[in-house]
Design a protein around this motif. Sequence first.
Motif, mmCIF file in Angstrom:
data_model
loop_
_atom_site.group_PDB
_atom_site.id
_atom_site.type_symbol
_atom_site.label_atom_id
_atom_site.label_comp_id
_atom_site.label_asym_id
_atom_site.label_seq_id
_atom_site.Cartn_x
_atom_site.Cartn_y
_atom_site.Cartn_z
ATOM 1 N N HIS A 240 0.832 -1.219 0.000
ATOM 2 C CA HIS A 240 0.000 0.000 0.000
ATOM 3 C C HIS A 240 0.863 1.265 0.000
ATOM 4 O O HIS A 240 0.454 2.296 -0.507
ATOM 5 C CB HIS A 240 -0.899 0.054 1.246
ATOM 6 C CG HIS A 240 -1.991 -0.965 1.248
ATOM 7 N ND1 HIS A 240 -2.430 -1.602 0.118
ATOM 8 C CD2 HIS A 240 -2.759 -1.448 2.267
ATOM 9 C CE1 HIS A 240 -3.414 -2.437 0.438
ATOM 10 N NE2 HIS A 240 -3.619 -2.369 1.729
ATOM 11 N N ASP B 239 -0.504 -6.022 -3.858
ATOM 12 C CA ASP B 239 -1.918 -5.949 -3.515
ATOM 13 C C ASP B 239 -2.634 -5.201 -4.632
ATOM 14 O O ASP B 239 -2.638 -3.980 -4.656
ATOM 15 C CB ASP B 239 -2.101 -5.237 -2.165
ATOM 16 C CG ASP B 239 -3.524 -5.353 -1.640
ATOM 17 O OD1 ASP B 239 -4.454 -5.254 -2.466
ATOM 18 O OD2 ASP B 239 -3.691 -5.538 -0.424
ATOM 19 N N ASN C 94 -5.752 -5.552 -5.134
ATOM 20 C CA ASN C 94 -7.147 -5.428 -4.722
ATOM 21 C C ASN C 94 -7.521 -3.971 -4.560
ATOM 22 O O ASN C 94 -8.533 -3.505 -5.056
ATOM 23 C CB ASN C 94 -7.365 -6.208 -3.417
ATOM 24 C CG ASN C 94 -8.787 -6.099 -2.907
ATOM 25 O OD1 ASN C 94 -9.157 -5.126 -2.273
ATOM 26 N ND2 ASN C 94 -9.591 -7.105 -3.200
ATOM 27 N N ARG C 95 -6.658 -3.253 -3.858
ATOM 28 C CA ARG C 95 -6.987 -1.854 -3.607
ATOM 29 C C ARG C 95 -6.105 -0.883 -4.391
ATOM 30 O O ARG C 95 -6.463 0.255 -4.566
ATOM 31 C CB ARG C 95 -6.945 -1.574 -2.111
ATOM 32 C CG ARG C 95 -8.243 -2.062 -1.464
ATOM 33 C CD ARG C 95 -8.161 -2.133 0.029
ATOM 34 N NE ARG C 95 -7.388 -3.282 0.473
ATOM 35 C CZ ARG C 95 -7.231 -3.614 1.735
ATOM 36 N NH1 ARG C 95 -7.744 -2.877 2.679
ATOM 37 N NH2 ARG C 95 -6.530 -4.685 2.063
ATOM 38 N N ASN C 96 -4.939 -1.378 -4.849
ATOM 39 C CA ASN C 96 -4.038 -0.525 -5.637
ATOM 40 C C ASN C 96 -3.829 0.875 -5.061
ATOM 41 O O ASN C 96 -3.908 1.873 -5.768
ATOM 42 C CB ASN C 96 -4.531 -0.418 -7.091
ATOM 43 C CG ASN C 96 -4.088 -1.619 -7.920
ATOM 44 O OD1 ASN C 96 -3.028 -2.205 -7.658
ATOM 45 N ND2 ASN C 96 -4.865 -2.002 -8.903
ATOM 46 N N PHE C 97 -3.585 0.933 -3.735
ATOM 47 C CA PHE C 97 -3.265 2.227 -3.114
ATOM 48 C C PHE C 97 -1.990 2.801 -3.725
ATOM 49 O O PHE C 97 -1.781 4.007 -3.736
ATOM 50 C CB PHE C 97 -3.128 2.087 -1.594
ATOM 51 C CG PHE C 97 -4.435 1.830 -0.902
ATOM 52 C CD1 PHE C 97 -5.604 2.422 -1.347
ATOM 53 C CD2 PHE C 97 -4.499 1.003 0.204
ATOM 54 C CE1 PHE C 97 -6.823 2.204 -0.706
ATOM 55 C CE2 PHE C 97 -5.698 0.768 0.860
ATOM 56 C CZ PHE C 97 -6.865 1.365 0.398
#
Length: 285
Positions: free
Chosen positions: A76, A107, A109-112
Amino acid sequence: MTQPLAQTLHASIDIGANLTHARFAKDLAQVISRAQQAHISHIVVTGTSIAESTAAIALCQQYPHYLYCTAGIHPHDASQFDAHNYEQLKQLASQPCVRAIGETGLDFNRNFSSPQQQIHAFEQQIALAIELQPPLFLHERDAHEKQLDILKYYRPQLVNAVIHCFTGDKQQCFNYLDLDLHIGVTGWICDEQRGQALRECVAAIPPHRLMIETDAPYLSPKTQPKPKLARKGRNEPCTLNYVAEAVARCSQREIDEVIQQTAATSRLFFGLGLQAKAEAKPLRT
Ligand SMILES: [Zn+2]
């Protein structure tokens, strides 16, 4: 009354707890003491950034030989990975309480952080693990193919790596085991819906590759009776044995056997209870 779990002969080891999280700032001493009462013999604190890894080391120094930690930059936060971070992480990793590089990985999923930034930060931390030879502490969410490709490429140069908080399915589990990686299981397994795939494959993970963790303050085990052991709506290391209990039930083993084997695997993986060279020096007074 909270229902105590069956008394076990062996102490368990929590290989992933985010104890530097703000939600533990006010009462960490009680959190640690509840973990000790719950028969947790060691906790590995997760380092997720330069600041959090530095804080994790400071915590370990308050609880020597009880707390250990990792040093790394979470996917993140990969967008913040800069030119100095490799050297900074290298310095942090030289502390005797640091027993793995991470948490790192991908990750999507959220690609922060963007996938490119995540891959860059991941490969830098892999390079550090190759240079210094500690194990890697890995995170992966919705990025199995890419993470597997990267790990396949570097695996021959890595000592060991654990996919912490594994939440994938049987095929993904086998793909990681084929690379001779370790698997970390959290309270996700206590959730009959979300954890279904994990509940079905945990029996296939060889005992010498399986470890347990709380990922506190996240992922409170759903099987925990009320009132919960952990306070304030957060998870704590003292709930770890609910994870052990679910692993035991899903793999038709005794909880005590699960605790004993996961603890033995964790001790070997992180070198817990072993004194690093620097620790063998006389204490400064
Ligand atoms: Zn994670």
